[in-house]
Design an enzyme around this catalytic site. Structure first.
Site, PDB file in Angstrom:
ATOM      1  N   THR A 282       0.770  -1.116  -0.112  1.00 36.78           N
ATOM      2  CA  THR A 282       0.014   0.056  -0.157  1.00 36.78           C
ATOM      3  C   THR A 282       0.828   1.459   0.084  1.00 36.78           C
ATOM      4  OG1 THR A 282      -0.295  -0.068   2.643  1.00 36.78           O
ATOM      5  CG2 THR A 282      -2.148  -0.939   1.204  1.00 36.78           C
TER       6      THR A 282
ATOM      7  N   HIS B 134      -0.634 -16.688  -5.023  1.00 34.60           N
ATOM      8  CA  HIS B 134      -1.471 -16.329  -5.890  1.00 34.60           C
ATOM      9  C   HIS B 134      -1.344 -15.722  -7.126  1.00 34.60           C
ATOM     10  CE1 HIS B 134      -3.895 -15.451  -1.740  1.00 34.60           C
ATOM     11  NE2 HIS B 134      -4.054 -16.660  -2.018  1.00 34.60           N
TER      12      HIS B 134
ATOM     13  N   CYS C  25      -5.961 -23.503 -23.544  1.00 38.78           N
ATOM     14  CA  CYS C  25      -4.783 -24.005 -24.037  1.00 38.78           C
ATOM     15  C   CYS C  25      -3.686 -24.020 -22.759  1.00 38.78           C
ATOM     16  CB  CYS C  25      -4.484 -24.011 -25.228  1.00 38.78           C
ATOM     17  SG  CYS C  25      -3.633 -22.226 -25.466  1.00 38.78           S
TER      18      CYS C  25
HETATM   19  P1  NAD Z   1      -6.245  -7.625   2.763  1.00 36.30           P
HETATM   20  O1  NAD Z   1      -6.303  -6.614   1.913  1.00 36.30           O
HETATM   21  O2  NAD Z   1      -6.953  -8.940   3.263  1.00 36.30           O
HETATM   22  O3  NAD Z   1      -5.120  -7.287   3.971  1.00 36.30           O
HETATM   23  C1  NAD Z   1      -4.263  -6.415   4.077  1.00 36.30           C
HETATM   24  C2  NAD Z   1      -3.938  -5.841   5.445  1.00 36.30           C
HETATM   25  O4  NAD Z   1      -2.703  -4.917   5.384  1.00 36.30           O
HETATM   26  C3  NAD Z   1      -5.062  -5.112   6.150  1.00 36.30           C
HETATM   27  O5  NAD Z   1      -5.457  -5.919   7.501  1.00 36.30           O
HETATM   28  C4  NAD Z   1      -4.398  -3.731   6.541  1.00 36.30           C
HETATM   29  O6  NAD Z   1      -4.864  -3.046   7.728  1.00 36.30           O
HETATM   30  C5  NAD Z   1      -2.950  -4.163   6.435  1.00 36.30           C
HETATM   31  N1  NAD Z   1      -2.260  -2.767   5.897  1.00 36.30           N
HETATM   32  C6  NAD Z   1      -2.444  -2.187   4.849  1.00 36.30           C
HETATM   33  N2  NAD Z   1      -1.462  -1.106   4.577  1.00 36.30           N
HETATM   34  C7  NAD Z   1      -0.638  -1.325   5.596  1.00 36.30           C
HETATM   35  C8  NAD Z   1       0.535  -0.545   5.937  1.00 36.30           C
HETATM   36  N3  NAD Z   1       1.010   0.477   5.323  1.00 36.30           N
HETATM   37  N4  NAD Z   1       1.059  -0.766   7.202  1.00 36.30           N
HETATM   38  C9  NAD Z   1       0.427  -1.948   7.957  1.00 36.30           C
HETATM   39  N5  NAD Z   1      -0.475  -2.393   7.872  1.00 36.30           N
HETATM   40  C10 NAD Z   1      -1.188  -2.166   6.457  1.00 36.30           C
HETATM   41  O7  NAD Z   1      -4.609  -8.289   2.027  1.00 36.30           O
HETATM   42  P2  NAD Z   1      -4.300  -9.833   2.000  1.00 36.30           P
HETATM   43  O8  NAD Z   1      -4.160 -10.562   3.276  1.00 36.30           O
HETATM   44  O9  NAD Z   1      -2.934  -9.921   1.301  1.00 36.30           O
HETATM   45  O10 NAD Z   1      -5.395 -10.535   0.965  1.00 36.30           O
HETATM   46  C11 NAD Z   1      -5.881 -10.021  -0.141  1.00 36.30           C
HETATM   47  C12 NAD Z   1      -5.800 -10.691  -1.286  1.00 36.30           C
HETATM   48  O11 NAD Z   1      -5.793  -9.925  -2.206  1.00 36.30           O
HETATM   49  C13 NAD Z   1      -4.469 -11.584  -1.555  1.00 36.30           C
HETATM   50  O12 NAD Z   1      -4.853 -12.866  -1.729  1.00 36.30           O
HETATM   51  C14 NAD Z   1      -3.720 -10.845  -2.683  1.00 36.30           C
HETATM   52  O13 NAD Z   1      -3.508 -11.862  -3.943  1.00 36.30           O
HETATM   53  C15 NAD Z   1      -4.664  -9.734  -3.368  1.00 36.30           C
HETATM   54  N6  NAD Z   1      -4.424  -8.447  -3.246  1.00 36.30           N
HETATM   55  C16 NAD Z   1      -2.976  -8.265  -3.831  1.00 36.30           C
HETATM   56  C17 NAD Z   1      -2.404  -7.045  -3.949  1.00 36.30           C
HETATM   57  C18 NAD Z   1      -1.156  -6.638  -4.509  1.00 36.30           C
HETATM   58  O14 NAD Z   1      -0.532  -7.866  -5.193  1.00 36.30           O
HETATM   59  N7  NAD Z   1      -0.427  -5.755  -4.195  1.00 36.30           N
HETATM   60  C19 NAD Z   1      -3.304  -5.751  -3.588  1.00 36.30           C
HETATM   61  C20 NAD Z   1      -4.829  -6.072  -3.231  1.00 36.30           C
HETATM   62  C21 NAD Z   1      -4.792  -7.421  -3.208  1.00 36.30           C
END
Ligand code: NAD
Length: 259
Positions: A38, A133, A144
């Site tokens: 993020t 993932h 294919c």
């Molecule tokens: P999630 O969205 O379920 O949870 C993310 C967690 O990170 C949250 O609890 C949030 O509070 C915390 N968070 C966010 N930014 C933060 C920061 N800067 N500092 C501290 N904490 C922070 O994510 P997940 O558990 O990874 O699962 C979501 C699914 O979505 C995964 O399967 C993934 O494949 C996919 N996804 C991937 C991406 C990516 O590749 N960047 C982005 C979005 C979703």
């Protein structure tokens, strides 16, 4: 990177406990989630500004049945893919800290739920990385199995195709990521679970630990006597069994790892 004390967390018992656990470990298994990216400008799904938190309808776009249901759905999905902020994102200090951990020989395995390729860009090796993932950097044909760079498909979008078919068989193309309703690669899951079972320390970073089966790494590690450290902005179901650190990952992770 130089040794430094993170004064903002110097009195936080969770931070001190986590730092001690990590500093005493000879090797660390790491599980990362969307929260690690993020700070690179890629929103997560379930965090306060998450894609699904802001728009609960968006979750349905992550299911394979919905994706295959119509060309109209796929046209929208391709537009969103082309506009994904991940194409312009750079690794942040959190990714760089995990790459440095590997350079110092202290990373056993990095398991990521992320699909953005930023761990590789930061310098982690393919040998020690499991992208459970998948990756948005490739596209695959559901008919294919042809696999190729996503860039080639995005170029076709820019040239005017709205739902580009497979160039070999005409089948439906999708990104090489695992959607809801799709099976994960068994070898990846075994590698992740075996690493959790053998772990001295499991460090979970930026994941809500709500996505299964990969979240099972935590109970697997705990059952085998590992210590678990969780760095996340919000509570997770495993906080009671872990040393927990709150705060922004890119700010706290380098200091926590003693880098
Ligand atoms: P999630 O969205 O379920 O949870 C993310 C967690 O990170 C949250 O609890 C949030 O509070 C915390 N968070 C966010 N930014 C933060 C920061 N800067 N500092 C501290 N904490 C922070 O994510 P997940 O558990 O990874 O699962 C979501 C699914 O979505 C995964 O399967 C993934 O494949 C996919 N996804 C991937 C991406 C990516 O590749 N960047 C982005 C979005 C979703």
């Amino acid at each position: 990177m130089a040794e430094r004390t993170d004064h903002r967390h110097g009195t936080d018992p969770g931070y001190e406990q986590a730092r001690r656990i990590l500093s005493e470990a000879s090797g660390i298994v790491v599980l990362t989630g969307a929260g690690v990216s993020t700070d690179s400008g890629i929103p997560d799904f379930r965090g306060p500004d998450g894609v699904w938190t802001r728009d609960p309808e968006a979750e349905k776009y992550s299911s394979i049945d919905h994706y295959l249901s119509s060309s109209e759905v796929r046209k929208g999905a391709w537009r969103r893919r082309a506009e994904n902020p991940a194409w312009h994102a750079e690794p942040n200090a959190g990714h760089l800290a995990l790459a440095e951990l590997e350079r110092r020989g202290r990373l056993e395995l990095l398991v990521t739920q992320n699909i953005d390729g930023l761990h590789l860009r930061a310098g982690n090796s393919r040998e020690r990385l499991v992208e459970v993932h998948g990756t948005m950097l490739d596209a695959v044909c559901v008919a294919c199995g042809r696999r190729g760079p996503m860039r080639e498909v995005l170029d076709r979008l820019e040239a005017g195709e709205e739902d580009p078919p497979c160039p070999d068989c005409g089948g439906i193309l999708k990104s090489a990521t695992v959607l809801f309703g799709e099976a994960l690669d068994e070898r990846d899951i075994h590698r992740a679970f075996d690493a959790a079972a053998a772990a001295e320390v499991l460090l979970c970073v930026g994941t809500s630990l709500q996505v299964f089966p990969i979240a099972r790494m935590v109970p697997i590690a705990l059952s085998q006597g590992a210590q678990v450290v969780i760095v996340n902005g919000e509570p997770t179901p495993y906080d009671d069994d872990a040393a927990v650190v709150r705060g922004s990952i890119s700010e706290v992770l380098p200091g926590l790892l003693g880098l």
